[in-house]
Design an enzyme around this catalytic site. Structure first.
Site, short mmCIF file in Angstrom:
data_model
loop_
_atom_site.label_atom_id
_atom_site.label_comp_id
_atom_site.label_asym_id
_atom_site.label_seq_id
_atom_site.Cartn_x
_atom_site.Cartn_y
_atom_site.Cartn_z
N ARG A 31 81.69 67.34 40.91
CA ARG A 31 81.53 68.35 39.86
C ARG A 31 82.83 68.54 39.08
O ARG A 31 83.91 68.59 39.67
CB ARG A 31 81.09 69.68 40.44
N ASP A 32 82.70 68.67 37.78
CA ASP A 32 83.85 68.96 36.91
C ASP A 32 84.31 70.39 37.19
O ASP A 32 83.48 71.29 37.33
CB ASP A 32 83.45 68.78 35.45
N ILE A 33 85.61 70.61 37.25
CA ILE A 33 86.12 71.96 37.53
C ILE A 33 86.04 72.87 36.30
O ILE A 33 86.17 74.08 36.43
CB ILE A 33 87.56 71.95 38.09
N ASN A 89 84.74 59.36 27.37
CA ASN A 89 85.80 59.59 26.39
C ASN A 89 86.84 58.49 26.55
O ASN A 89 87.26 58.19 27.66
CB ASN A 89 86.47 60.95 26.63
N VAL A 98 92.50 62.12 31.77
CA VAL A 98 92.83 61.37 32.97
C VAL A 98 92.51 59.92 32.65
O VAL A 98 91.37 59.58 32.33
CB VAL A 98 92.02 61.84 34.20
N HIS A 102 85.91 57.39 33.44
CA HIS A 102 84.93 58.24 34.10
C HIS A 102 83.83 58.62 33.12
O HIS A 102 84.07 58.76 31.93
CB HIS A 102 85.58 59.49 34.70
N HIS A 104 80.96 61.43 32.13
CA HIS A 104 80.52 62.81 32.28
C HIS A 104 79.00 62.80 32.25
O HIS A 104 78.41 62.30 31.29
CB HIS A 104 81.02 63.67 31.11
#
Length: 119
Positions: A31-33, A89, A98, A102, A104
């Site tokens: 999970r994204d923070i 992205n 980062v 990755h 999303h």
């Protein structure tokens, strides 16, 4: 953290805690923070590539694994039927912060139109 090690590599290694959604031999999803939707999960290949273009050129099979894991995450999160968005992205102007590629996975609500330019 060494200069060569990314935040995501530390998360994958268990050095930094994360809310893990799914893991297999080649990918890691958590999970994204700072979620941008009700469901916001990051899917990361365990082998680091800087961005989507590098991954596609360097290991198309691993890119396929990332996309398959995005689908698996949608299934696990209960958004496979209602719809979900997968976003990569690439570099600074796109918002990549980062530099370990990755995806999303976003969903769980109506996301509206993507890329609409106001003005």
């Amino acid at each position: 953290m060494s200069e060569d090690e990314t935040l995501f590599e530390r998360i994958i290694a268990g050095e930094i805690p994360a809310d893990v959604v799914y893991e297999d031999d080649t990918t890691f999803a958590f999970r994204d923070i700072r979620p941008q939707a009700r469901v916001h999960v990051l899917v990361v290949p365990k082998k680091r590539y800087r961005n989507l273009a590098e991954l596609a050129a360097g290991d198309p099979s691993l890119l396929s694994d990332v996309v398959a894991t995005a689908r698996k995450v949608a299934e696990l999160e209960g958004i496979l039927g209602s719809g979900y968005r997968v976003v990569f992205n690439t570099d600074g102007d796109a918002g990549q912060t980062v530099f370990h590629v990755h995806a999303h996975v976003l969903g769980g609500e109506s996301l509206g139109f993507f890329g609409a330019h106001a003005g």
